[in-house]
Design a protein around this motif. Structure first.
Motif, mmCIF file in Angstrom:
data_model
loop_
_atom_site.group_PDB
_atom_site.id
_atom_site.type_symbol
_atom_site.label_atom_id
_atom_site.label_comp_id
_atom_site.label_asym_id
_atom_site.label_seq_id
_atom_site.Cartn_x
_atom_site.Cartn_y
_atom_site.Cartn_z
ATOM 1 N N MET A 1 0.841 -1.173 0.000
ATOM 2 C CA MET A 1 0.000 0.000 0.000
ATOM 3 C C MET A 1 0.891 1.242 0.000
ATOM 4 O O MET A 1 1.697 1.443 0.901
ATOM 5 C CB MET A 1 -0.889 -0.012 1.233
ATOM 6 C CG MET A 1 -1.857 1.101 1.279
ATOM 7 S SD MET A 1 -3.058 0.734 2.562
ATOM 8 C CE MET A 1 -3.329 2.326 3.157
ATOM 9 N N ALA A 2 0.749 2.052 -1.015
ATOM 10 C CA ALA A 2 1.579 3.246 -1.162
ATOM 11 C C ALA A 2 0.962 4.416 -0.399
ATOM 12 O O ALA A 2 -0.254 4.582 -0.348
ATOM 13 C CB ALA A 2 1.711 3.602 -2.630
ATOM 14 N N VAL A 3 1.832 5.183 0.201
ATOM 15 C CA VAL A 3 1.397 6.381 0.919
ATOM 16 C C VAL A 3 1.527 7.560 -0.031
ATOM 17 O O VAL A 3 2.586 7.789 -0.615
ATOM 18 C CB VAL A 3 2.252 6.615 2.179
ATOM 19 C CG1 VAL A 3 1.853 7.900 2.865
ATOM 20 C CG2 VAL A 3 2.145 5.431 3.117
ATOM 21 N N THR A 4 0.455 8.302 -0.207
ATOM 22 C CA THR A 4 0.492 9.467 -1.079
ATOM 23 C C THR A 4 0.468 10.727 -0.237
ATOM 24 O O THR A 4 -0.229 10.811 0.774
ATOM 25 C CB THR A 4 -0.715 9.475 -2.036
ATOM 26 O OG1 THR A 4 -1.911 9.491 -1.254
ATOM 27 C CG2 THR A 4 -0.706 8.264 -2.936
ATOM 28 N N ASN A 5 1.247 11.692 -0.661
ATOM 29 C CA ASN A 5 1.272 12.982 0.020
ATOM 30 C C ASN A 5 0.137 13.852 -0.503
ATOM 31 O O ASN A 5 -0.183 13.808 -1.693
ATOM 32 C CB ASN A 5 2.602 13.688 -0.211
ATOM 33 C CG ASN A 5 3.740 12.989 0.487
ATOM 34 O OD1 ASN A 5 3.533 12.362 1.517
ATOM 35 N ND2 ASN A 5 4.932 13.088 -0.068
ATOM 36 N N PRO A 6 -0.456 14.669 0.367
ATOM 37 C CA PRO A 6 -1.503 15.576 -0.117
ATOM 38 C C PRO A 6 -0.886 16.635 -1.024
ATOM 39 O O PRO A 6 0.304 16.933 -0.927
ATOM 40 C CB PRO A 6 -2.061 16.194 1.164
ATOM 41 C CG PRO A 6 -0.991 16.039 2.167
ATOM 42 C CD PRO A 6 -0.237 14.797 1.793
ATOM 43 N N PRO A 7 -1.659 17.186 -1.929
ATOM 44 C CA PRO A 7 -1.106 18.218 -2.816
ATOM 45 C C PRO A 7 -0.667 19.434 -2.010
ATOM 46 O O PRO A 7 -1.256 19.780 -0.979
ATOM 47 C CB PRO A 7 -2.273 18.561 -3.745
ATOM 48 C CG PRO A 7 -3.489 18.079 -3.041
ATOM 49 C CD PRO A 7 -3.061 16.928 -2.179
ATOM 50 N N ALA A 8 0.402 20.068 -2.470
ATOM 51 C CA ALA A 8 0.933 21.248 -1.774
ATOM 52 C C ALA A 8 -0.067 22.395 -1.874
ATOM 53 O O ALA A 8 -0.621 22.676 -2.933
ATOM 54 C CB ALA A 8 2.260 21.654 -2.381
ATOM 55 N N ARG A 9 -0.281 23.043 -0.737
ATOM 56 C CA ARG A 9 -1.193 24.177 -0.695
ATOM 57 C C ARG A 9 -0.411 25.446 -0.959
ATOM 58 O O ARG A 9 0.598 25.709 -0.316
ATOM 59 C CB ARG A 9 -1.870 24.248 0.674
ATOM 60 C CG ARG A 9 -2.939 25.324 0.766
ATOM 61 C CD ARG A 9 -3.694 25.251 2.051
ATOM 62 N NE ARG A 9 -3.373 26.143 3.128
ATOM 63 C CZ ARG A 9 -3.069 27.421 3.073
ATOM 64 N NH1 ARG A 9 -2.913 28.011 1.931
ATOM 65 N NH2 ARG A 9 -2.871 28.135 4.143
ATOM 66 N N VAL A 10 -0.860 26.237 -1.895
ATOM 67 C CA VAL A 10 -0.203 27.500 -2.236
ATOM 68 C C VAL A 10 -0.823 28.609 -1.375
ATOM 69 O O VAL A 10 -2.043 28.756 -1.352
ATOM 70 C CB VAL A 10 -0.386 27.817 -3.735
ATOM 71 C CG1 VAL A 10 0.247 29.146 -4.077
ATOM 72 C CG2 VAL A 10 0.177 26.702 -4.582
ATOM 73 N N PRO A 11 0.019 29.374 -0.659
ATOM 74 C CA PRO A 11 -0.550 30.440 0.173
ATOM 75 C C PRO A 11 -1.147 31.553 -0.685
ATOM 76 O O PRO A 11 -0.662 31.846 -1.784
ATOM 77 C CB PRO A 11 0.649 30.953 0.980
ATOM 78 C CG PRO A 11 1.849 30.526 0.221
ATOM 79 C CD PRO A 11 1.467 29.291 -0.525
#
Length: 73
Positions: A1-11
């Motif tokens: 099971m691969a762990v995915t990072n959430p998309p980067a939030r742009v300020p």
């Protein structure tokens, strides 16, 4: 099971402006404390102003670096 990072939030632009204002205010407070400390220890006004300028630059740089690492800038 691969762990995915959430998309980067742009300020947003407002968050960036507030981050810059916070960095400048931290620098001003640090410069004021440095000036008052040098004057209290018997330094001349010129020495106090020079140390305040250096402290302002250093504090501003440190806070801006921290905000950049946190993704606010």
């Amino acid at each position: 099971m691969a762990v995915t990072n959430p998309p980067a939030r742009v300020p947003t632009k407002t968050e960036k402006v507030m981050a810059i204002i916070i960095a400048i205010l931290c620098g001003v407070i640090a410069a004021f404390v440095a000036y008052m400390l040098i004057r209290h220890l018997g330094g001349s006004p010129l020495v106090g102003a020079c140390s305040a300028g250096g402290t302002f630059t250093a504090a501003l740089g440190i806070v801006a670096y921290i905000e950049k690492e946190l993704g606010l800038l």
